[in-house]
Design a protein around this motif. Structure first.
Motif, PDB file in Angstrom:
ATOM      1  N   ASN A  72       0.977  -1.386  -0.030  1.00  0.00           N
ATOM      2  CA  ASN A  72       0.034   0.145  -0.012  1.00  0.00           C
ATOM      3  C   ASN A  72       0.880   1.263   0.070  1.00  0.00           C
ATOM      4  OD1 ASN A  72      -2.644  -1.250   0.637  1.00  0.00           O
ATOM      5  ND2 ASN A  72      -1.526  -2.049   2.101  1.00  0.00           N
ATOM      6  N   PRO A  73       1.439   1.545  -1.066  1.00  0.00           N
ATOM      7  CA  PRO A  73       2.529   2.785  -0.944  1.00  0.00           C
ATOM      8  C   PRO A  73       1.576   3.926  -1.339  1.00  0.00           C
ATOM      9  CG  PRO A  73       2.375   1.524  -3.210  1.00  0.00           C
ATOM     10  CD  PRO A  73       1.725   0.661  -2.056  1.00  0.00           C
ATOM     11  N   GLY A  74       2.027   5.009  -0.489  1.00  0.00           N
ATOM     12  CA  GLY A  74       1.429   5.998  -0.299  1.00  0.00           C
ATOM     13  C   GLY A  74       0.071   6.402   0.388  1.00  0.00           C
ATOM     14  N   TYR A  75      -0.130   5.319   1.013  1.00  0.00           N
ATOM     15  CA  TYR A  75      -1.424   5.186   1.739  1.00  0.00           C
ATOM     16  C   TYR A  75      -1.925   6.453   2.675  1.00  0.00           C
ATOM     17  CZ  TYR A  75      -5.650   3.870   4.916  1.00  0.00           C
ATOM     18  OH  TYR A  75      -6.582   3.716   5.410  1.00  0.00           O
ATOM     19  N   SER A  76      -0.898   6.843   3.313  1.00  0.00           N
ATOM     20  CA  SER A  76      -1.010   7.871   4.467  1.00  0.00           C
ATOM     21  C   SER A  76      -0.912   9.107   3.660  1.00  0.00           C
ATOM     22  CB  SER A  76       0.056   7.919   5.394  1.00  0.00           C
ATOM     23  OG  SER A  76       1.476   7.967   4.745  1.00  0.00           O
ATOM     24  N   ARG A  77      -0.442   9.275   2.407  1.00  0.00           N
ATOM     25  CA  ARG A  77      -0.274  10.374   2.006  1.00  0.00           C
ATOM     26  C   ARG A  77      -1.526  10.908   0.803  1.00  0.00           C
ATOM     27  NH1 ARG A  77       4.525   8.797  -0.612  1.00  0.00           N
ATOM     28  NH2 ARG A  77       5.361   7.839   1.340  1.00  0.00           N
ATOM     29  N   ARG A  78      -2.345   9.841   0.605  1.00  0.00           N
ATOM     30  CA  ARG A  78      -3.622  10.020  -0.194  1.00  0.00           C
ATOM     31  C   ARG A  78      -4.631  10.963   0.442  1.00  0.00           C
ATOM     32  NH1 ARG A  78      -5.218   3.652  -1.118  1.00  0.00           N
ATOM     33  NH2 ARG A  78      -3.206   3.189  -2.134  1.00  0.00           N
ATOM     34  N   LYS A  79      -4.946  11.978  -0.562  1.00  0.00           N
ATOM     35  CA  LYS A  79      -6.188  12.857  -0.181  1.00  0.00           C
ATOM     36  C   LYS A  79      -7.431  12.242  -0.491  1.00  0.00           C
ATOM     37  CE  LYS A  79      -2.999  16.940  -0.401  1.00  0.00           C
ATOM     38  NZ  LYS A  79      -2.879  18.155  -1.162  1.00  0.00           N
ATOM     39  N   LYS A  80      -8.254  12.284   0.411  1.00  0.00           N
ATOM     40  CA  LYS A  80      -9.784  11.910   0.175  1.00  0.00           C
ATOM     41  C   LYS A  80     -10.275  12.933  -0.685  1.00  0.00           C
ATOM     42  CE  LYS A  80      -9.531   9.159   4.139  1.00  0.00           C
ATOM     43  NZ  LYS A  80     -10.050   8.887   5.668  1.00  0.00           N
ATOM     44  N   PRO A  81     -11.180  12.571  -1.580  1.00  0.00           N
ATOM     45  CA  PRO A  81     -11.830  13.467  -2.502  1.00  0.00           C
ATOM     46  C   PRO A  81     -12.850  14.533  -1.577  1.00  0.00           C
ATOM     47  CG  PRO A  81     -12.813  11.355  -2.934  1.00  0.00           C
ATOM     48  CD  PRO A  81     -11.517  11.035  -2.184  1.00  0.00           C
ATOM     49  N   SER A  82     -13.045  15.564  -1.772  1.00  0.00           N
ATOM     50  CA  SER A  82     -13.802  16.696  -1.033  1.00  0.00           C
ATOM     51  C   SER A  82     -15.152  16.299  -1.889  1.00  0.00           C
ATOM     52  CB  SER A  82     -13.097  17.999  -1.222  1.00  0.00           C
ATOM     53  OG  SER A  82     -13.172  18.273  -2.477  1.00  0.00           O
ATOM     54  N   ILE A  83     -16.269  16.112  -1.002  1.00  0.00           N
ATOM     55  CA  ILE A  83     -17.867  16.135  -1.328  1.00  0.00           C
ATOM     56  C   ILE A  83     -18.429  17.406  -1.239  1.00  0.00           C
ATOM     57  CG2 ILE A  83     -19.766  15.216  -0.949  1.00  0.00           C
ATOM     58  CD1 ILE A  83     -18.088  12.724   0.231  1.00  0.00           C
ATOM     59  N   ALA A  84     -18.847  18.080  -2.376  1.00  0.00           N
ATOM     60  CA  ALA A  84     -19.328  19.451  -2.123  1.00  0.00           C
ATOM     61  C   ALA A  84     -20.554  19.228  -1.445  1.00  0.00           C
ATOM     62  CB  ALA A  84     -19.698  19.830  -3.736  1.00  0.00           C
ATOM     63  N   LEU A  85     -20.792  20.378  -0.473  1.00  0.00           N
ATOM     64  CA  LEU A  85     -22.234  20.540   0.087  1.00  0.00           C
ATOM     65  C   LEU A  85     -23.348  21.334  -0.616  1.00  0.00           C
ATOM     66  CD1 LEU A  85     -20.663  21.470   3.739  1.00  0.00           C
ATOM     67  CD2 LEU A  85     -21.229  19.223   2.818  1.00  0.00           C
ATOM     68  N   GLN A  86     -23.035  21.666  -1.576  1.00  0.00           N
ATOM     69  CA  GLN A  86     -23.948  22.524  -2.419  1.00  0.00           C
ATOM     70  C   GLN A  86     -23.675  22.391  -3.946  1.00  0.00           C
ATOM     71  OE1 GLN A  86     -23.900  26.311  -0.880  1.00  0.00           O
ATOM     72  NE2 GLN A  86     -22.283  27.152  -2.033  1.00  0.00           N
ATOM     73  N   ASP A  87     -24.603  22.528  -4.842  1.00  0.00           N
ATOM     74  CA  ASP A  87     -24.419  22.501  -6.094  1.00  0.00           C
ATOM     75  C   ASP A  87     -23.875  23.906  -6.548  1.00  0.00           C
ATOM     76  OD1 ASP A  87     -25.257  19.966  -6.453  1.00  0.00           O
ATOM     77  OD2 ASP A  87     -27.366  20.631  -6.732  1.00  0.00           O
ATOM     78  N   HIS A  88     -23.216  24.091  -7.868  1.00  0.00           N
ATOM     79  CA  HIS A  88     -22.702  25.207  -8.429  1.00  0.00           C
ATOM     80  C   HIS A  88     -24.090  26.010  -8.709  1.00  0.00           C
ATOM     81  CE1 HIS A  88     -18.728  24.174  -8.618  1.00  0.00           C
ATOM     82  NE2 HIS A  88     -19.126  23.106  -8.944  1.00  0.00           N
ATOM     83  N   LEU A  89     -23.951  27.318  -8.731  1.00  0.00           N
ATOM     84  CA  LEU A  89     -25.126  28.232  -9.195  1.00  0.00           C
ATOM     85  C   LEU A  89     -25.279  28.057 -10.641  1.00  0.00           C
ATOM     86  CD1 LEU A  89     -24.646  31.529  -6.900  1.00  0.00           C
ATOM     87  CD2 LEU A  89     -26.459  29.813  -6.847  1.00  0.00           C
ATOM     88  N   PRO A  90     -26.517  27.800 -11.446  1.00  0.00           N
ATOM     89  CA  PRO A  90     -26.480  27.749 -12.647  1.00  0.00           C
ATOM     90  C   PRO A  90     -26.812  29.096 -13.217  1.00  0.00           C
ATOM     91  CG  PRO A  90     -28.759  27.376 -11.653  1.00  0.00           C
ATOM     92  CD  PRO A  90     -27.679  27.332 -10.480  1.00  0.00           C
ATOM     93  N   LEU A  91     -26.097  29.192 -14.426  1.00  0.00           N
ATOM     94  CA  LEU A  91     -26.232  30.549 -15.124  1.00  0.00           C
ATOM     95  C   LEU A  91     -27.596  30.738 -15.448  1.00  0.00           C
ATOM     96  CD1 LEU A  91     -23.049  30.293 -17.423  1.00  0.00           C
ATOM     97  CD2 LEU A  91     -23.375  31.767 -15.131  1.00  0.00           C
ATOM     98  N   GLN A  92     -28.246  31.954 -15.276  1.00  0.00           N
ATOM     99  CA  GLN A  92     -29.499  32.466 -15.544  1.00  0.00           C
ATOM    100  C   GLN A  92     -29.672  32.994 -16.909  1.00  0.00           C
ATOM    101  OE1 GLN A  92     -30.734  34.410 -12.220  1.00  0.00           O
ATOM    102  NE2 GLN A  92     -31.183  32.818 -10.956  1.00  0.00           N
ATOM    103  N   PRO A  93     -30.311  32.529 -17.918  1.00  0.00           N
ATOM    104  CA  PRO A  93     -30.586  33.263 -19.281  1.00  0.00           C
ATOM    105  C   PRO A  93     -31.192  34.555 -19.004  1.00  0.00           C
ATOM    106  CG  PRO A  93     -32.254  31.474 -18.993  1.00  0.00           C
ATOM    107  CD  PRO A  93     -31.219  31.452 -17.851  1.00  0.00           C
ATOM    108  N   ALA A  94     -30.813  35.374 -19.671  1.00  0.00           N
ATOM    109  CA  ALA A  94     -31.310  36.717 -19.647  1.00  0.00           C
ATOM    110  C   ALA A  94     -32.685  36.878 -20.189  1.00  0.00           C
ATOM    111  CB  ALA A  94     -30.364  37.912 -20.223  1.00  0.00           C
ATOM    112  N   GLU A  95     -33.574  37.687 -19.693  1.00  0.00           N
ATOM    113  CA  GLU A  95     -34.992  37.744 -20.489  1.00  0.00           C
ATOM    114  C   GLU A  95     -35.072  38.948 -21.163  1.00  0.00           C
ATOM    115  OE1 GLU A  95     -38.035  37.908 -16.997  1.00  0.00           O
ATOM    116  OE2 GLU A  95     -37.196  36.088 -16.258  1.00  0.00           O
ATOM    117  N   ASN A  96     -34.507  40.024 -20.734  1.00  0.00           N
ATOM    118  CA  ASN A  96     -34.397  41.148 -21.790  1.00  0.00           C
ATOM    119  C   ASN A  96     -33.089  41.449 -22.526  1.00  0.00           C
ATOM    120  OD1 ASN A  96     -34.910  43.672 -22.989  1.00  0.00           O
ATOM    121  ND2 ASN A  96     -35.548  44.461 -21.023  1.00  0.00           N
ATOM    122  N   LYS A  97     -33.253  41.054 -23.644  1.00  0.00           N
ATOM    123  CA  LYS A  97     -31.912  40.835 -24.600  1.00  0.00           C
ATOM    124  C   LYS A  97     -31.362  42.422 -24.851  1.00  0.00           C
ATOM    125  CE  LYS A  97     -32.591  36.724 -26.320  1.00  0.00           C
ATOM    126  NZ  LYS A  97     -31.572  35.555 -26.914  1.00  0.00           N
TER     127      LYS A  97
END
Length: 170
Positions: A72-97
């Protein structure tokens, strides 16, 4: 021992009902500090036995650990993947061009509409929160303030230091 019988905790000396599955052996109640005391007493009892005194030391144990580390080389050096607590904000389309076209004629707005993540990051660091609800509320307030500045809406409160309209705007 009867089912309804209570027992005295070895740590806090309070009466407690023992777990029915372990009624004859339970000596500590369920409080966190008593559970820690139970664990410490159990470890101490285990370590006092002669066959357990050299369990974690000696050449056999060293060899076993070295073999495991090679597998198990590098076992103690492995980084665990971070789990996002929230989703990214979606881009909102503009209504008035038309508004987008007017805004994009300014150099600053051009740069900002291309990089919405910069705005979100700036607001997040400014308000000290990464929660989407907080960012959305701040964005709404900033949009309202921006519209007031661009349209020169009169303030309800204030004194002689308020923005004044020129004669042609009245």
């Amino acid at each position: 021992m009867k089912k309804n019988e209570q027992r005295k905790c070895q740590n806090c000396n309070e009466l407690f009902p023992p777990d029915p599955r372990n009624i004859n052996k339970q000596e500590y109640c369920r409080k966190p500090e008593c559970r820690k005391a139970s664990k410490a007493a159990s470890q101490k009892k285990w370590l006092t036995k002669l066959e357990n005194q050299g369990y974690f030391s000696g050449p056999d144990n060293v060899e076993r650990v070295q073999k495991w580390r090679k597998k198990n080389p590098g076992y103690s050096r492995r980084k665990k993947p971070s789990i996002a607590l929230q989703d990214h904000l979606p881009l909102q389309p503009a209504e008035n061009k038309e508004d987008i076209f007017i805004q994009s004629s300014y150099a600053l707005q051009d740069h900002l509409t291309v990089q919405p993540a910069v705005i979100i990051g700036l607001i997040s660091s400014f308000i000290g929160s990464t929660l989407q609800d907080d960012i959305a509320r701040t964005l709404l307030r900033m949009e309202q303030f921006g519209q007031e500045v661009l349209l020169f809406l009169p303030q309800n409160k204030g004194d002689k230091h308020d923005c004044k309209r020129t004669g042609s705007e009245k």
